[in-house]
Motif scaffolding. Structure first.
Motif, mmCIF file in Angstrom:
data_model
loop_
_atom_site.group_PDB
_atom_site.id
_atom_site.type_symbol
_atom_site.label_atom_id
_atom_site.label_comp_id
_atom_site.label_asym_id
_atom_site.label_seq_id
_atom_site.Cartn_x
_atom_site.Cartn_y
_atom_site.Cartn_z
ATOM 1 N N GLU A 83 69.705 23.896 33.247
ATOM 2 C CA GLU A 83 69.908 25.406 32.534
ATOM 3 C C GLU A 83 70.866 25.262 31.591
ATOM 4 O O GLU A 83 70.584 26.001 30.430
ATOM 5 N N HIS B 111 69.219 23.492 28.545
ATOM 6 C CA HIS B 111 68.246 24.267 27.812
ATOM 7 C C HIS B 111 68.713 25.463 27.062
ATOM 8 O O HIS B 111 68.182 25.639 25.796
ATOM 9 N N GLN C 254 59.925 23.866 41.129
ATOM 10 C CA GLN C 254 59.566 25.121 40.584
ATOM 11 C C GLN C 254 60.929 25.694 39.870
ATOM 12 O O GLN C 254 60.916 26.511 38.815
ATOM 13 N N PRO D 239 61.183 25.008 34.473
ATOM 14 C CA PRO D 239 60.955 25.904 33.310
ATOM 15 C C PRO D 239 62.095 25.556 32.532
ATOM 16 O O PRO D 239 62.108 25.933 31.076
ATOM 17 N N TYR D 240 63.081 24.763 32.621
ATOM 18 C CA TYR D 240 64.112 24.270 31.727
ATOM 19 C C TYR D 240 63.765 22.869 31.154
ATOM 20 O O TYR D 240 64.467 22.406 30.335
ATOM 21 N N GLU E 178 51.742 26.138 31.983
ATOM 22 C CA GLU E 178 52.704 27.016 33.015
ATOM 23 C C GLU E 178 54.273 27.037 32.595
ATOM 24 O O GLU E 178 55.025 27.858 32.668
ATOM 25 N N TYR E 179 54.460 25.617 32.176
ATOM 26 C CA TYR E 179 56.127 25.276 32.137
ATOM 27 C C TYR E 179 56.616 25.122 30.762
ATOM 28 O O TYR E 179 57.526 24.626 30.367
ATOM 29 N N SER E 180 55.548 25.378 29.595
ATOM 30 C CA SER E 180 55.822 25.205 28.283
ATOM 31 C C SER E 180 56.558 23.774 27.957
ATOM 32 O O SER E 180 57.407 23.766 27.379
#
Length: 336
Positions: free
Chosen positions: A153, A156, A186, A190-191, A230-232
């Motif tokens: 986190e 990112h 999950q 995202p990071y 979905e997660y770029s």
């Protein structure tokens, strides 16, 4: 680009000459781990590398740090906590007998008992451009999960590139349900910007499904690009192992947001398989760092992974010259 890794430094104990533990009173001692393997390879390729982790404040911890320095990895961010170093015995396989790995002290190791409060992640991130986070950190303990999530986190948020590998180990997840592990992946994805994994990671761990309305040759690419969207993600990479007429082959794949490419299969002549996947990962990261094309990157990484199988120990101590020799002069087996 300054490359870093977060993960466990482990002590590997290997009986000599393919002996079983019952047959020997001697073992070879090495310090390894996913981060160590990848960073040492990138250091051999000429890049600045550093590692953030914790080791015990004793002679084993000092020896591990010395080994890391010898491999070209900076140890400025390797701290001390706890009393144990994670270790494993590697009984080397031969013929049909597979290599047997027996872990010790994983959850009670210095790394295993360290949470985010035991690291200076903000100061560390000021000094790096890309950080690799080993997926095993999501399987070990609540502390290692907390640290991995916090680092991902923060990296990112700081605009640093985050590389993550699934690195799922069934032996470390016997107490965890599939649902629990899916939630951990999950939470961190995202990071991330670059991810190493396989089709099974996407289907079995994340619960994604292949689109069977498509031709079989297109199902994998569609699955990967759906996952990446979905997660770029910028890149998704991995390897496929195949056996044909008693010979084994390695094929690397590499996908960006638009396309997927595969390298030509390369025959594996296996001396030591442990760490070979880290050789492939180091090759992909080298191509990413130096802005190579997908095809150039995946070919180099695949050859690097194949060469890693021929080196004793986890650490793939290959060089650019060795890899390029295999690519350009594959039939020349004596260099004077």
């Amino acid at each position: 680009m300054r490359i870093a890794a977060f993960g466990e430094i482990m002590m590997r104990l290997t009986p000599p000459e393919y002996l079983l533990l019952e047959q020997t009173k001697e073992v070879r001692l090495d310090f390894t781990g996913t981060g160590v393997n990848i960073l040492s390879n990138l250091a051999h390729f000429g890049h600045e590398t550093t590692m953030i982790t914790n080791l015990p404040d004793n002679r084993l911890g000092e020896a591990a740090k010395a080994s890391v320095r010898q491999l070209g990895i900076q140890d400025r961010w390797i701290g001390t906590k706890g009393n144990h170093i994670g270790s494993y015995f590697a009984e080397m396989g031969f013929g049909p007998r597979p290599t047997q790995v027996t872990y010790q002290n994983r959850r009670s190791s210095s790394f295993g008992v360290s949470d985010a409060s035991n690291y200076e992640f903000d100061r560390f991130l000021d000094e790096v451009d890309l950080v690799h986070i080993c997926g095993i950190s999501l399987s070990l303990t609540d502390a290692t999960r907390d640290a991995a999530f916090s680092l991902a986190e923060k990296a990112h948020k700081h605009g640093k590139k985050v590389c993550f590998d699934f690195n799922f180990r069934p032996s470390l997840n016997e107490e965890h349900s599939d649902t629990f592990m899916r939630e951990q992946y999950q939470k961190i994805l995202p990071y991330c910007d670059l991810v190493f994994g396989s089709q099974r990671d996407l289907t079995d761990l994340l619960g994604m499904t292949l689109d069977e309305t498509l031709e079989s040759t297109k199902q994998f690419d569609e699955l990967v690009h759906r996952f990446m969207k979905e997660y770029s993600l910028e890149l998704f990479a991995g390897t496929i192992r195949q056996t044909e007429k008693e010979k084994s082959y390695l094929t690397g794949f590499l996908c960006d947001a638009v396309s997927c490419v595969q390298a030509a299969p390369r025959e594996i002549i296996q001396l030591d398989r442990i760490g070979a996947g880290d050789g492939y990962a180091a090759g992909v990261l080298l191509g990413f760092i130096e802005k190579w094309s997908l095809s150039e990157t995946v070919e180099f990484a695949t050859v690097n992974g194949v060469l890693a199988h021929t080196i004793q120990g986890d650490v793939p101590l290959t060089t650019r010259k060795q890899v390029k020799h295999i690519i350009e002069q594959p039939t020349v087996n004596l260099i004077r």
